[in-house]
Write an enzyme that holds these catalytic residues in place. Structure first.
Site, mmCIF file in Angstrom:
data_model
loop_
_atom_site.group_PDB
_atom_site.id
_atom_site.type_symbol
_atom_site.label_atom_id
_atom_site.label_comp_id
_atom_site.label_asym_id
_atom_site.label_seq_id
_atom_site.Cartn_x
_atom_site.Cartn_y
_atom_site.Cartn_z
ATOM 1 N N THR A 192 0.869 -1.182 0.000
ATOM 2 C CA THR A 192 0.000 0.000 0.000
ATOM 3 C C THR A 192 0.895 1.218 0.000
ATOM 4 O OG1 THR A 192 -1.785 -1.021 1.240
ATOM 5 C CG2 THR A 192 -1.531 1.343 1.537
ATOM 6 N N THR A 210 -4.818 1.961 -1.770
ATOM 7 C CA THR A 210 -4.619 0.508 -1.623
ATOM 8 C C THR A 210 -5.757 -0.284 -2.266
ATOM 9 O OG1 THR A 210 -4.187 -1.231 0.016
ATOM 10 C CG2 THR A 210 -5.905 0.330 0.559
ATOM 11 N N GLY A 222 -10.531 -0.997 4.783
ATOM 12 C CA GLY A 222 -9.470 -0.941 5.790
ATOM 13 C C GLY A 222 -9.266 0.464 6.325
ATOM 14 N N ASP A 223 -8.057 0.723 6.774
ATOM 15 C CA ASP A 223 -7.720 2.036 7.339
ATOM 16 C C ASP A 223 -7.399 3.074 6.266
ATOM 17 O OD1 ASP A 223 -5.423 0.422 6.675
ATOM 18 O OD2 ASP A 223 -4.180 1.960 7.611
ATOM 19 N N GLY A 246 -5.065 -2.948 8.514
ATOM 20 C CA GLY A 246 -5.901 -1.767 8.728
ATOM 21 C C GLY A 246 -6.760 -1.855 9.964
#
Ligand code: SD4
Length: 332
Positions: A192, A210, A222-223, A246
């Site tokens: 990422t 990502t 995810g984060d 994440g």
């Protein structure tokens, strides 16, 4: 069981010697951080990003920064290089799909005025970071997801693209054979890209993009598109981004915490290490815990830390025409 309390700062032999040779280690750079008495930026413009592949991305960003361009343009143009690289299997085109074979992308961008934009669970668009920028600049919102994000992107002129390359499809087919269709928390497809830049004007910006964890449940986010988790920028203080699992980053609002720790006087390096420790403290089982942070302060000082070996930082600044790798790992 490994002792969680034993925090060791490690670097690979190769990366440490390279850093020394270029007099540019994070710890050397961080000594002057003074929140209370701002000093002129000594290290600008500068761009840093996660992982080795960030070198090509940094070059594109650097072309903008060295000509007096903005940090916002630099980070957008920089990470687009990685998004469009079919060889990178965790970002944009060529990213590994979810367990149903769908490539779904997350990205966000933030500028020096704390404006931000994000897209999540976006399919069929090669450069989600540019859609995120459009969300920031051309809507009253911060984040668009799924079908809505795709419709918005198409309306803005983005082109529908098949993002599932033959290589990624084959990997997914192999996974299907062995996995019993069960997603895992850490599929170990890193790379990422998170990128942070400080421009001539002294303004910070960041981008993060990502395809997320490989073979995830359809719909998992995810984060990386979450402002404060995968990325945070505060022009008064600094910027930070995250890579890795994440779910773990979100639990501590990772990037926002790194920036807040810098506001309290920690150097970028110390702030990254503290955020990593917080994550470790919140997880009983560290076996699959891979997380790394990268930070850049208002003065061009930078740092990075991770809970696993192998987190590399690609860096380009006005002194170092070559890119360097840094690898600071907290072990337990
Ligand atoms: C995620 N943080 O979706 C991303 C994955 C990652 O390098 O960083 N991979 O959880």
């Amino acid at each position: 069981m490994k002792s969680r309390r034993q925090f060791i700062k490690l670097g690979t032999v190769g990366s440490l010697s390279l850093i020394t040779a270029q007099s540019c280690s994070s710890s050397q750079n961080n000594d002057n951080y003074e929140r209370a008495t701002p000093t002129p930026s000594k290290n600008k413009p500068i761009v840093i990003s996660t992982w080795n592949h960030g070198q090509a991305a940094n070059k594109a960003a650097w072309d903008i920064l060295k000509n007096g361009g903005s940090s916002l343009d630099a980070v957008e143009k920089g990470v687009r290089v990685t998004e469009s690289d079919p060889e990178n299997m965790s970002v944009g085109l060529g990213g590994l799909p979810d367990r149903d074979g769908r490539v779904t992308l997350d990205a966000c961008i933030m500028n020096h005025e704390s404006n931000c934009g994000a897209v999540a669970f976006l399919e069929h668009i090669e450069n989600p970071i540019s859609v995120a920028r459009k969300v920031m600049e051309e809507t009253p919102h911060v984040m668009l997801a799924g079908e809505g994000a795709l419709t918005f992107a198409l309306e803005k002129g983005f082109v529908k693209t098949n993002l599932l390359t033959d290589k990624a499809k084959e990997a997914w087919k192999n996974w299907l054979k062995d996995s019993e269709y069960q997603p895992v928390i850490n599929s170990e497809n890193h790379d990422t890209i998170g990128m942070l830049a400080l421009d001539e004007e002294g303004n910070l910006a960041g981008a993060c993009t990502t395809s997320g964890m490989a073979y995830k449940l359809n719909g998992r986010i995810g984060d990386s598109p979450i402002i404060g988790a995968g990325l945070f920028v505060d022009n008064e203080v600094g910027a930070a981004c995250a890579t890795g699992v994440g779910e773990a980053v979100v639990r501590v609002a990772g990037s926002a915490i790194v920036v807040e720790l810098m506001r309290q006087g920690k150097s970028p390096q110390e702030a990254c290490e503290e955020a990593v420790k917080r994550i470790m403290d919140k997880h009983q089982n560290l076996d699959n815990l891979q997380v790394g942070f990268l930070a850049l302060d208002k003065y061009g000082n930078y740092g990075s830390s991770s809970v696993y070996a192998g987190f590399n930082m690609a860096l380009k600044d006005h002194k170092n025409d070559l890119l360097i790798d840094a690898n600071y790992t907290l072990e337990w």
